[in-house]
Design a protein around this motif. Structure first.
Motif, short mmCIF file in Angstrom:
data_model
loop_
_atom_site.label_atom_id
_atom_site.label_comp_id
_atom_site.label_asym_id
_atom_site.label_seq_id
_atom_site.Cartn_x
_atom_site.Cartn_y
_atom_site.Cartn_z
N PHE A 61 0.83 -1.20 0.00
CA PHE A 61 0.00 0.00 0.00
C PHE A 61 0.87 1.26 0.00
CE2 PHE A 61 -2.72 3.26 1.86
CZ PHE A 61 -3.91 3.05 1.18
N VAL A 62 1.89 1.29 0.85
CA VAL A 62 2.80 2.44 0.92
C VAL A 62 3.60 2.58 -0.37
CG1 VAL A 62 4.83 3.37 2.12
CG2 VAL A 62 2.91 2.47 3.43
N MET A 63 4.09 1.46 -0.90
CA MET A 63 4.88 1.50 -2.14
C MET A 63 4.02 2.00 -3.31
SD MET A 63 6.66 -1.57 -4.27
CE MET A 63 5.05 -2.17 -4.71
N SER A 64 2.82 1.48 -3.44
CA SER A 64 1.94 1.90 -4.53
C SER A 64 1.53 3.36 -4.39
CB SER A 64 0.69 1.01 -4.59
OG SER A 64 1.04 -0.30 -4.91
N THR A 65 1.25 3.78 -3.16
CA THR A 65 0.89 5.18 -2.93
C THR A 65 2.06 6.10 -3.29
OG1 THR A 65 -0.60 4.54 -1.14
CG2 THR A 65 0.09 6.84 -1.20
N SER A 66 3.27 5.71 -2.90
CA SER A 66 4.45 6.52 -3.22
C SER A 66 4.66 6.62 -4.73
CB SER A 66 5.69 5.92 -2.57
OG SER A 66 5.55 5.86 -1.19
N LEU A 67 4.57 5.48 -5.42
CA LEU A 67 4.75 5.50 -6.88
C LEU A 67 3.68 6.35 -7.55
CD1 LEU A 67 5.72 1.85 -7.88
CD2 LEU A 67 7.08 3.91 -8.14
N LEU A 68 2.44 6.18 -7.13
CA LEU A 68 1.36 6.95 -7.74
C LEU A 68 1.57 8.45 -7.53
CD1 LEU A 68 -1.36 6.95 -9.26
CD2 LEU A 68 -2.47 6.82 -7.03
N CYS A 69 1.94 8.85 -6.32
CA CYS A 69 2.18 10.27 -6.05
C CYS A 69 3.34 10.81 -6.87
CB CYS A 69 2.42 10.49 -4.56
SG CYS A 69 0.96 10.27 -3.54
N LEU A 70 4.40 10.03 -6.99
CA LEU A 70 5.54 10.46 -7.79
C LEU A 70 5.17 10.58 -9.27
CD1 LEU A 70 8.38 8.37 -6.13
CD2 LEU A 70 8.07 10.85 -6.01
N TYR A 71 4.36 9.66 -9.78
CA TYR A 71 3.93 9.73 -11.17
C TYR A 71 3.01 10.92 -11.40
CZ TYR A 71 5.67 4.93 -11.62
OH TYR A 71 6.44 3.81 -11.62
N ILE A 72 2.10 11.16 -10.48
CA ILE A 72 1.19 12.31 -10.62
C ILE A 72 1.97 13.62 -10.59
CG2 ILE A 72 -0.66 13.59 -9.46
CD1 ILE A 72 -1.99 10.93 -8.85
N CYS A 73 2.98 13.70 -9.72
CA CYS A 73 3.79 14.92 -9.64
C CYS A 73 4.75 15.06 -10.81
CB CYS A 73 4.59 14.93 -8.33
SG CYS A 73 3.55 15.11 -6.88
N GLY A 74 4.94 14.01 -11.59
CA GLY A 74 5.82 14.08 -12.76
C GLY A 74 7.29 14.03 -12.42
N VAL A 75 7.65 13.45 -11.28
CA VAL A 75 9.03 13.39 -10.85
C VAL A 75 9.89 12.57 -11.81
CG1 VAL A 75 10.53 12.57 -8.98
CG2 VAL A 75 8.40 13.73 -8.44
N HIS A 76 9.30 11.58 -12.46
CA HIS A 76 10.06 10.68 -13.33
C HIS A 76 10.61 11.37 -14.56
CE1 HIS A 76 6.47 10.42 -15.86
NE2 HIS A 76 5.79 10.22 -14.74
N GLY A 77 9.97 12.41 -15.04
CA GLY A 77 10.49 13.20 -16.15
C GLY A 77 10.72 12.43 -17.44
N GLY A 78 10.05 11.32 -17.64
CA GLY A 78 10.19 10.57 -18.89
C GLY A 78 11.42 9.68 -18.94
N SER A 79 12.10 9.49 -17.82
CA SER A 79 13.30 8.67 -17.78
C SER A 79 12.95 7.20 -17.87
CB SER A 79 14.06 8.95 -16.48
OG SER A 79 15.13 8.06 -16.33
N SER A 80 13.75 6.45 -18.62
CA SER A 80 13.49 5.01 -18.77
C SER A 80 13.83 4.24 -17.50
CB SER A 80 14.25 4.45 -19.96
OG SER A 80 15.63 4.54 -19.72
N SER A 81 14.65 4.81 -16.63
CA SER A 81 14.96 4.11 -15.37
C SER A 81 13.72 4.00 -14.48
CB SER A 81 16.09 4.82 -14.63
OG SER A 81 15.72 6.14 -14.29
N TRP A 82 12.77 4.92 -14.62
CA TRP A 82 11.53 4.85 -13.86
C TRP A 82 10.64 3.73 -14.39
CZ3 TRP A 82 9.98 7.27 -9.46
CH2 TRP A 82 10.83 8.25 -8.98
#
Length: 154
Positions: A61-82
């Motif tokens: 639950f914590v991992m999925s919530t963290s990933l979802l929040c990071l994706y919504i905020c756009g932290v990944h920036g289109g990087s393939s490592s994400w």
């Protein structure tokens, strides 16, 4: 909804909630939260088995919530490592939930062999926890398959 095979990058903003497989975050939250609630509310004669199920449901639950929040905020920036991180996280969650669902099912089967009114309530809660644990496992496996397809095409 767009397909994971047609887009090799992760969406950002609210597009996360409209693209497949990322929309699967929602049922993962629902089913995982129900497992968490049902296991937390039941009496625990076998703390080690139930403890693993609680750890898995809270961790995922914590991992999925963290990933979802990071994706919504756009932290990944289109990087393939994400994309790689997404595939690893979904695979880990799928394996964890599969192990937790099997342990919960074995434990529930053992409770079912004892018949008493008090045990029956615990048994019914654990049956529901088993069902939702396997549904959460299914959601994470589907998410993992499409995350791997996205990873392969990136």
């Amino acid at each position: 909804m767009s397909s994971a095979t047609s887009s090799s990058s992760l969406p950002s903003g609210l597009a996360v909630l409209t693209t497949f497989p990322d929309v699967l975050f929602i049922p993962e939250f629902v089913f995982g939260g129900l497992v968490w609630i049902l296991v937390a509310s039941s009496r625990v004669p076998e703390a080690m088995l139930q403890g693993w199920v609680m750890f898995v449901s809270v961790f995922c639950f914590v991992m999925s919530t963290s990933l979802l929040c990071l994706y919504i905020c756009g932290v990944h920036g289109g990087s393939s490592s994400w994309v790689t991180l997404d595939a690893i996280c979904q695979g880990t969650a799928a394996l964890f939930y599969l192990s937790a669902a099997v342990l919960e099912a074995v434990y529930t089967y053992g409770i079912g062999l004892i018949v008493s009114p008090l045990i029956m309530t615990i048994y019914q809660e654990n049956i529901a926890a088993v069902v939702f644990a396997f549904l959460a496992t299914l959601m994470y496996v589907i998410h993992e398959v499409f995350s791997l397809l996205r990873w392969k095409s990136s």
